[in-house]
Design a protein around this motif. Structure first.
Motif, PDB file in Angstrom:
ATOM      1  N   VAL A  47       0.842  -1.204   0.000  1.00 26.98           N
ATOM      2  CA  VAL A  47       0.000   0.000   0.000  1.00 26.98           C
ATOM      3  C   VAL A  47       0.877   1.254   0.000  1.00 26.98           C
ATOM      4  O   VAL A  47       0.645   2.193  -0.765  1.00 26.98           O
ATOM      5  CB  VAL A  47      -0.964   0.001   1.217  1.00 26.98           C
ATOM      6  N   THR A  48       1.916   1.257   0.812  1.00 27.87           N
ATOM      7  CA  THR A  48       2.822   2.412   0.879  1.00 27.87           C
ATOM      8  C   THR A  48       3.527   2.639  -0.458  1.00 27.87           C
ATOM      9  O   THR A  48       3.618   3.770  -0.939  1.00 27.87           O
ATOM     10  CB  THR A  48       3.881   2.193   1.984  1.00 27.87           C
ATOM     11  N   GLY A  55       0.488   8.645  -5.930  1.00 26.56           N
ATOM     12  CA  GLY A  55       0.113   9.898  -5.296  1.00 26.56           C
ATOM     13  C   GLY A  55      -1.180   9.776  -4.502  1.00 26.56           C
ATOM     14  O   GLY A  55      -1.678  10.757  -3.960  1.00 26.56           O
ATOM     15  N   GLU A  56      -1.742   8.560  -4.437  1.00 27.54           N
ATOM     16  CA  GLU A  56      -2.944   8.363  -3.621  1.00 27.54           C
ATOM     17  C   GLU A  56      -2.552   8.221  -2.152  1.00 27.54           C
ATOM     18  O   GLU A  56      -1.371   8.117  -1.819  1.00 27.54           O
ATOM     19  CB  GLU A  56      -3.706   7.119  -4.106  1.00 27.54           C
ATOM     20  N   LYS A  57      -3.548   8.272  -1.299  1.00 27.13           N
ATOM     21  CA  LYS A  57      -3.260   8.158   0.140  1.00 27.13           C
ATOM     22  C   LYS A  57      -4.067   7.018   0.737  1.00 27.13           C
ATOM     23  O   LYS A  57      -4.861   7.204   1.649  1.00 27.13           O
ATOM     24  CB  LYS A  57      -3.602   9.472   0.851  1.00 27.13           C
ATOM     25  N   PHE A 103      14.906  -7.253   0.877  1.00 29.65           N
ATOM     26  CA  PHE A 103      14.479  -6.591  -0.350  1.00 29.65           C
ATOM     27  C   PHE A 103      12.999  -6.874  -0.613  1.00 29.65           C
ATOM     28  O   PHE A 103      12.556  -8.022  -0.511  1.00 29.65           O
ATOM     29  CB  PHE A 103      15.318  -7.135  -1.521  1.00 29.65           C
ATOM     30  N   LYS A 104      12.251  -5.818  -0.912  1.00 32.68           N
ATOM     31  CA  LYS A 104      10.850  -5.994  -1.319  1.00 32.68           C
ATOM     32  C   LYS A 104      10.582  -5.110  -2.524  1.00 32.68           C
ATOM     33  O   LYS A 104      11.073  -3.990  -2.604  1.00 32.68           O
ATOM     34  CB  LYS A 104       9.880  -5.561  -0.205  1.00 32.68           C
ATOM     35  N   SER A 105       9.799  -5.612  -3.470  1.00 30.61           N
ATOM     36  CA  SER A 105       9.469  -4.822  -4.636  1.00 30.61           C
ATOM     37  C   SER A 105       7.999  -5.018  -4.992  1.00 30.61           C
ATOM     38  O   SER A 105       7.495  -6.145  -5.002  1.00 30.61           O
ATOM     39  CB  SER A 105      10.366  -5.253  -5.801  1.00 30.61           C
ATOM     40  N   LEU A 106       7.312  -3.922  -5.284  1.00 29.55           N
ATOM     41  CA  LEU A 106       5.905  -4.000  -5.661  1.00 29.55           C
ATOM     42  C   LEU A 106       5.796  -4.345  -7.142  1.00 29.55           C
ATOM     43  O   LEU A 106       6.267  -3.599  -7.993  1.00 29.55           O
ATOM     44  CB  LEU A 106       5.219  -2.649  -5.393  1.00 29.55           C
TER      45      LEU A 106
END
Ligand code: NAG
Length: 114
Positions: A47-48, A55-57, A103-106
């Motif tokens: 989500v982050t 640009g959403e929150k 390591f994490k990647s979306l």
């Protein structure tokens, strides 16, 4: 330290097997404990990272379900709900994690329309 080494060997072994047989033979395994703190951590990361890109929150509400797949690390495919403060939606996200190097990647984050 010893446990990490065993895990590393396990990851290399299983990913080698998966690669040999081709990506299509890779298998998603349902996550049994969806309330595992690490699953929540991966969902929050998704989500982050999505918020940064879009640009959403959005804020994570909860993880509904998920699967993992071993691919030189672990892919997490999670269905979660998130809110932008006024409306709540479901999303499906895929996060690639290589835990031994933190390591994490979306990989994807898409709305799921009920
Ligand atoms: C939240 O999402 C809804 C539906 O997309 C939209 O109408 C609303 O303006 C958004 N609210 C905020 C605070 O971004």
């Amino acid at each position: 330290m010893k446990l990490e080494c065993i895990f590393l060997v396990f990851v290399f072994f299983t990913s080698a097997v998966a690669r040999k047989d081709g990506v299509n033979s890779a298998v998603w395994n349902p996550i049994e404990d969806i309330n595992d703190p690490h699953v929540t951590e991966v969902a929050k990361f998704a989500v982050t990272a999505y918020d940064k890109q879009s640009g959403e929150k959005l804020e994570l509400e909860k993880v509904i379900k998920g699967d993992t797949m071993v691919v030189t690390g672990i892919d997490y495919r999670l269905t979660l709900t998130a809110t932008n403060g006024s409306s709540s939606n479901s999303y499906e996200t895929i996060v690639w994690e290589k835990p031994w190097i933190h390591f994490k990647s979306l990989l994807s984050f898409t709305p799921v329309h009920a």
